[in-house]
Design a protein around this motif. Structure first.
Motif, PDB file in Angstrom:
ATOM      1  N   ARG A  61      -3.705   9.700   6.930  1.00 10.90           N
ATOM      2  CA  ARG A  61      -3.923   9.549   5.487  1.00 10.90           C
ATOM      3  C   ARG A  61      -2.789  10.213   4.694  1.00 10.90           C
ATOM      4  N   LEU A  62      -2.272  11.317   5.200  1.00  7.43           N
ATOM      5  CA  LEU A  62      -1.116  11.941   4.560  1.00  7.43           C
ATOM      6  C   LEU A  62       0.104  11.025   4.661  1.00  7.43           C
ATOM      7  N   ASN A  63       0.327  10.438   5.846  1.00  5.07           N
ATOM      8  CA  ASN A  63       1.431   9.497   6.019  1.00  5.07           C
ATOM      9  C   ASN A  63       1.285   8.307   5.075  1.00  5.07           C
ATOM     10  N   PHE A  64       0.059   7.830   4.944  1.00  8.80           N
ATOM     11  CA  PHE A  64      -0.258   6.690   4.081  1.00  8.80           C
ATOM     12  C   PHE A  64       0.100   7.011   2.627  1.00  8.80           C
ATOM     13  N   GLN A  65      -0.318   8.196   2.164  1.00  5.55           N
ATOM     14  CA  GLN A  65      -0.025   8.588   0.786  1.00  5.55           C
ATOM     15  C   GLN A  65       1.484   8.675   0.562  1.00  5.55           C
ATOM     16  N   ASN A  66       2.200   9.239   1.531  1.00  2.00           N
ATOM     17  CA  ASN A  66       3.647   9.367   1.394  1.00  2.00           C
ATOM     18  C   ASN A  66       4.336   8.005   1.402  1.00  2.00           C
ATOM     19  N   ALA A  67       3.842   7.095   2.237  1.00  5.35           N
ATOM     20  CA  ALA A  67       4.431   5.752   2.289  1.00  5.35           C
ATOM     21  C   ALA A  67       4.217   4.997   0.976  1.00  5.35           C
ATOM     22  N   LEU A  68       3.043   5.192   0.365  1.00  4.65           N
ATOM     23  CA  LEU A  68       2.746   4.496  -0.887  1.00  4.65           C
ATOM     24  C   LEU A  68       3.724   4.867  -2.002  1.00  4.65           C
ATOM     25  N   GLN A  69       4.267   6.069  -1.932  1.00  6.95           N
ATOM     26  CA  GLN A  69       5.193   6.497  -2.970  1.00  6.95           C
ATOM     27  C   GLN A  69       6.542   5.774  -2.873  1.00  6.95           C
ATOM     28  N   LEU A  70       6.775   5.074  -1.763  1.00  5.68           N
ATOM     29  CA  LEU A  70       8.052   4.392  -1.553  1.00  5.68           C
ATOM     30  C   LEU A  70       7.906   2.879  -1.547  1.00  5.68           C
ATOM     31  N   VAL A  71       6.795   2.382  -2.099  1.00  7.45           N
ATOM     32  CA  VAL A  71       6.604   0.933  -2.148  1.00  7.45           C
ATOM     33  C   VAL A  71       6.227   0.479  -3.549  1.00  7.45           C
ATOM     34  N   PRO A  88       3.740  -2.223  -4.835  1.00 11.68           N
ATOM     35  CA  PRO A  88       2.687  -3.102  -4.312  1.00 11.68           C
ATOM     36  C   PRO A  88       2.948  -4.566  -4.627  1.00 11.68           C
ATOM     37  N   GLY A  89       2.887  -5.382  -3.581  1.00 12.79           N
ATOM     38  CA  GLY A  89       3.088  -6.818  -3.736  1.00 12.79           C
ATOM     39  C   GLY A  89       4.533  -7.258  -3.731  1.00 12.79           C
ATOM     40  N   ASP A  90       5.489  -6.328  -3.708  1.00 12.69           N
ATOM     41  CA  ASP A  90       6.902  -6.687  -3.834  1.00 12.69           C
ATOM     42  C   ASP A  90       7.741  -5.959  -2.780  1.00 12.69           C
ATOM     43  N   PRO A  91       7.855  -6.493  -1.566  1.00 14.03           N
ATOM     44  CA  PRO A  91       8.645  -5.844  -0.506  1.00 14.03           C
ATOM     45  C   PRO A  91      10.098  -5.624  -0.898  1.00 14.03           C
ATOM     46  N   ALA A  92      10.700  -6.564  -1.628  1.00 14.07           N
ATOM     47  CA  ALA A  92      12.119  -6.474  -1.968  1.00 14.07           C
ATOM     48  C   ALA A  92      12.432  -5.303  -2.892  1.00 14.07           C
ATOM     49  N   SER A  93      11.424  -4.784  -3.581  1.00 10.69           N
ATOM     50  CA  SER A  93      11.617  -3.639  -4.479  1.00 10.69           C
ATOM     51  C   SER A  93      11.101  -2.341  -3.862  1.00 10.69           C
ATOM     52  N   LYS A 141       6.042  -6.984   9.461  1.00  5.52           N
ATOM     53  CA  LYS A 141       4.736  -6.305   9.452  1.00  5.52           C
ATOM     54  C   LYS A 141       4.592  -5.403   8.224  1.00  5.52           C
ATOM     55  N   VAL A 142       5.653  -4.636   7.959  1.00  9.05           N
ATOM     56  CA  VAL A 142       5.604  -3.741   6.800  1.00  9.05           C
ATOM     57  C   VAL A 142       5.550  -4.560   5.513  1.00  9.05           C
ATOM     58  N   ALA A 143       6.352  -5.640   5.449  1.00 12.80           N
ATOM     59  CA  ALA A 143       6.369  -6.488   4.257  1.00 12.80           C
ATOM     60  C   ALA A 143       4.992  -7.103   4.006  1.00 12.80           C
ATOM     61  N   GLU A 144       4.327  -7.516   5.068  1.00 15.15           N
ATOM     62  CA  GLU A 144       2.996  -8.111   4.926  1.00 15.15           C
ATOM     63  C   GLU A 144       2.013  -7.078   4.375  1.00 15.15           C
ATOM     64  N   TRP A 145       2.133  -5.850   4.847  1.00 15.56           N
ATOM     65  CA  TRP A 145       1.245  -4.778   4.345  1.00 15.56           C
ATOM     66  C   TRP A 145       1.502  -4.527   2.866  1.00 15.56           C
ATOM     67  N   VAL A 146       2.783  -4.480   2.468  1.00 17.29           N
ATOM     68  CA  VAL A 146       3.126  -4.237   1.068  1.00 17.29           C
ATOM     69  C   VAL A 146       2.616  -5.377   0.189  1.00 17.29           C
ATOM     70  N   LYS A 147       2.740  -6.604   0.662  1.00 18.52           N
ATOM     71  CA  LYS A 147       2.256  -7.752  -0.121  1.00 18.52           C
ATOM     72  C   LYS A 147       0.746  -7.683  -0.351  1.00 18.52           C
ATOM     73  N   ASP A 202      -4.867  -0.299  -7.365  1.00 19.41           N
ATOM     74  CA  ASP A 202      -5.308   0.764  -6.472  1.00 19.41           C
ATOM     75  C   ASP A 202      -4.134   1.616  -6.014  1.00 19.41           C
ATOM     76  N   ALA A 203      -3.048   0.958  -5.598  1.00 17.65           N
ATOM     77  CA  ALA A 203      -1.919   1.715  -5.071  1.00 17.65           C
ATOM     78  C   ALA A 203      -1.230   2.519  -6.157  1.00 17.65           C
ATOM     79  N   SER A 204      -1.159   1.967  -7.364  1.00 20.94           N
ATOM     80  CA  SER A 204      -0.503   2.706  -8.432  1.00 20.94           C
ATOM     81  C   SER A 204      -1.255   3.971  -8.768  1.00 20.94           C
ATOM     82  N   ALA A 205      -2.570   3.968  -8.518  1.00 17.28           N
ATOM     83  CA  ALA A 205      -3.365   5.166  -8.793  1.00 17.28           C
ATOM     84  C   ALA A 205      -2.999   6.299  -7.862  1.00 17.28           C
ATOM     85  N   THR A 206      -2.422   5.967  -6.694  1.00 12.23           N
ATOM     86  CA  THR A 206      -2.097   7.026  -5.744  1.00 12.23           C
ATOM     87  C   THR A 206      -0.627   7.406  -5.767  1.00 12.23           C
TER      88      THR A 206
END
Length: 631
Positions: free
Chosen positions: A237-247, A249-254, A288-294, A300-304
């Motif tokens: 869950r800590l890894n998840f929170q940290n990863a969310l700060q670098l994505v 949501p919905g836009d892999p290219a950004s 795989k990562v792009a599919e998750w980001v999409k 929800d993600a912006s809240a975190t």
């Protein structure tokens, strides 16, 4: 056999175990909620136990409830120390030698035992909650392990109660969802499809984990436990929170999580010190990562992506409490820092810096785990500290001799300079524009302004009384306009024109409410705790003499109103004040937090309505308080 690693605990443990043995006959008897209840039949008990374990959430138990049994209590004793060796109703599995937590199989065995001490959906009929709860708060008459929950407002008690109360089938997933503010499916997808990529060995490449589990990096991955090949759910869950700060949501290219390790010739960023992990956008792992980001829900993600925590140092204890303002619950306690004073943070939240009065050191703490990483020796006894806007330097105020600021480089964790100031330092701040540090001295009754570019004092101002907490008002261009400084023996604050280097006025707080501070022995500090809201529109001032907070409009300094704080009720005496100490705000300025050193609590105040919205338990004499914001 249990190994006692600290010999000094031996006598205390023997006493505790003996007490458990004496109470064994009582502890192993039939559970009674009250004296009028009759024990159920064995068959009924078995049916109840089965229903309990099947309706309670095991994942929540393992990540949130089970760690409570390993938490160190007063006297350096854990629930585990008795309940793993004595034949009590709560019989915990002995830890394997060298392990600091249980395996999943052991946790499931513990879960079955714990479930028998719970009545699903009814916390007040659950022995697990009532036995360690103080009788005056509704708990059982005695508990040989001690009453470590003084009230039902205790964050730990409430966490366990929430698990018991949400044990219906429709509620089992809610605690994690509300806690993280994200869709549970997004986390599960991350853990199943994305997280294994960080451990993958690619030909000619080091693993992502090899670099990103070390050092102060924008993307930090939790360190695996010794001998483990995968992360625990809590670490994930800590890894998840940290990863969310670098994505995005919905836009892999950004999303930097994807673009940074992608080869430049395939559209990635120019350089990644970890190499071209993805040779092209057709790489299966990239996809795989792009599919998750999409699939991430944008709202929800912006809240975190903004993580906010309120830190309060318990000045007469050895802990620092961390509060989640979304729930007004304590979500972490940093242990092992005796007499913690000030607390500041790195911009990315990966490190917490705490001045330690007991050892005269600067403690460097992991922002995720709360573990102490380094203890940096200081040249004298510290008080408060600050950090530059870019996070590259920490300045610690030394309250000894003529006073000075010790400067530490946060990259190397080396002391780079000592800056002399005019008097032993009580507090030090960085101005809104980041150009100056301002140190205040109680002893010499003045403040010193330091140019952070040259690291030299540039002007001083005597205020005639000991300088205590300060707050700053900014001009429209961001430069510092005024300093608001609280003073010894004065129930109010001084107003200093920063550009002119003069005190322009002194404002006394209203006489009413009043009548506090004498019994508490705080007449020398009648007004303590001051802060400007993040939008710069109002100034809030705490008063020990009034046991209240006063709000002033900026820039006019017109009094807008006040909020009364909790009172303390000593036995056989009239009520006293909670002795407010320090103030901080949420980033939007909607909620103010003030430490109540006399009440062992933190008050949360709605700044728009000027209403008390929560009282959060804290440790011994909570004082310095600060807000960590990670975007």
């Amino acid at each position: 056999m249990m190994q006692i690693r600290n010999p000094q605990r031996l006598n205390f443990l023997l006493i505790g175990i003996a007490a458990c043995a004496v109470a064994y006959a009582v502890a192993s008897g039939p559970l009674r909620v009250n004296a009028n209840e009759t024990p159920s039949s064995p068959a009924q008990s078995q049916q109840s136990d089965s229903r309990s374990s099947s309706s309670l959430d095991f994942k929540i138990y393992r990540t949130q409830i089970e760690p409570v049994f390993l938490k160190m209590r007063q006297g350096n004793v854990r629930c585990y120390d008795c309940h793993s060796v004595m034949n009590t109703r709560l019989r915990l599995q002995p830890l394997t030698a060298g392990d600091s937590t249980w395996s999943e199989d052991q946790s499931r065995q513990n879960f079955e035992v714990v479930s028998k001490l719970v009545t699903p959906n009814e916390p007040m009929k659950s022995r697990l909650l009532l036995h360690p709860l103080a009788p005056e708060a509704g708990g059982d008459p005695t508990h040989t392990g001690g009453k470590f929950w003084a009230s039902q407002n205790d964050p730990e008690w409430q966490m366990v109660a929430a698990w018991v109360g949400n044990s219906g089938s429709s509620a089992t997933a809610q605690p994690h969802e509300s806690k993280n503010g994200v869709d549970q499916a997004s986390f599960e997808s991350f853990r199943t499809n994305v997280e294994p990529i960080f451990l993958k060995e690619r030909p000619g490449h080091a693993r992502c984990y090899g670099c990103h589990s070390e050092g102060n990096r924008a993307f930090h991955i939790a360190k695996l436990s010794a001998g483990s090949a995968a992360w625990t759910e809590e670490q994930s869950r800590l890894n998840f929170q940290n990863a969310l700060q670098l994505v995005t949501p919905g836009d892999p290219a950004s999303s930097r999580l994807l673009m940074h390790p992608l080869a430049p010739e395939s559209g990635g960023e120019a350089f990644h010190s970890g190499g071209r992990q993805f040779a092209s956008q057709n790489d299966p792992d990239f996809l795989k990562v792009a599919e998750w980001v999409k699939g991430l829900n944008r709202s929800d993600a912006s809240a975190t992506t903004t993580k906010v925590r309120i830190y309060v140092t318990n000045s007469a204890g050895n802990t620092v409490d961390v509060i989640d303002p979304a729930t007004n619950k304590t979500v972490q306690t940093i242990d092992g820092i005796e007499l913690p004073h000030g607390v500041v943070f790195s911009p990315d939240g990966s490190r917490v810096y705490i001045s330690n009065e007991s050892e005269s050191v600067l403690d460097v703490v992991d922002g995720n785990t709360g573990h102490i990483l380094e203890k940096l020796p200081l040249g004298g006894h510290p008080n408060n500290l600050t950090i530059t806007k870019d996070g590259k330097r920490v300045l610690v105020g030394i309250r000894e001799s003529t006073g000075w600021l010790e400067v530490f480089d946060t990259a190397s964790l080396k002391k780079t300079k000592s800056i002399p100031v005019s008097g032993p330092v009580h507090n030090v701040y960085v101005t809104p524009d980041g150009k100056y540090a301002v140190a205040g001295s109680i002893d010499t009754k003045n403040l010193t302004v330091v140019d952070l570019q040259t690291e030299q004092a540039v002007w001083n101002l005597s205020l005639g009384s000991g300088v205590r907490p300060m707050a700053f008002e900014a001009n429209p261009d961001g430069s510092t306009k005024r300093i608001f400084a609280q003073l010894s023996g004065f129930n109010g604050f001084a107003v200093v024109d920063f550009a002119k280097h003069v005190e322009e006025q002194r404002i006394k707080l209203p006489d009413q409410p009043g009548g506090y501070g004498i019994a508490e022995g705080r007449t020398g500090t009648p007004s303590h705790g001051i802060g400007v809201t993040p939008d710069g529109k109002s100034l809030w001032v705490a008063s020990t003499a009034a046991n209240a907070l006063f709000q002033y409009e900026l820039p006019s300094l017109k009094l807008l109103g006040h909020v009364e704080l909790p009172r303390v009720y000593p036995q056989g005496q009239k009520p006293s004040g909670s002795v407010p100490e320090w103030i901080t705000f949420t980033p939007d300025g909607k909620v103010l937090y003030v430490s109540n050193s006399g009440d062992r609590s933190v008050s949360a105040v709605d700044t728009e309505k000027r209403q008390l919205v929560a009282i959060i338990p804290a440790g011994e004499v909570p004082k310095r308080i600060n807000t960590m914001v990670v975007r």
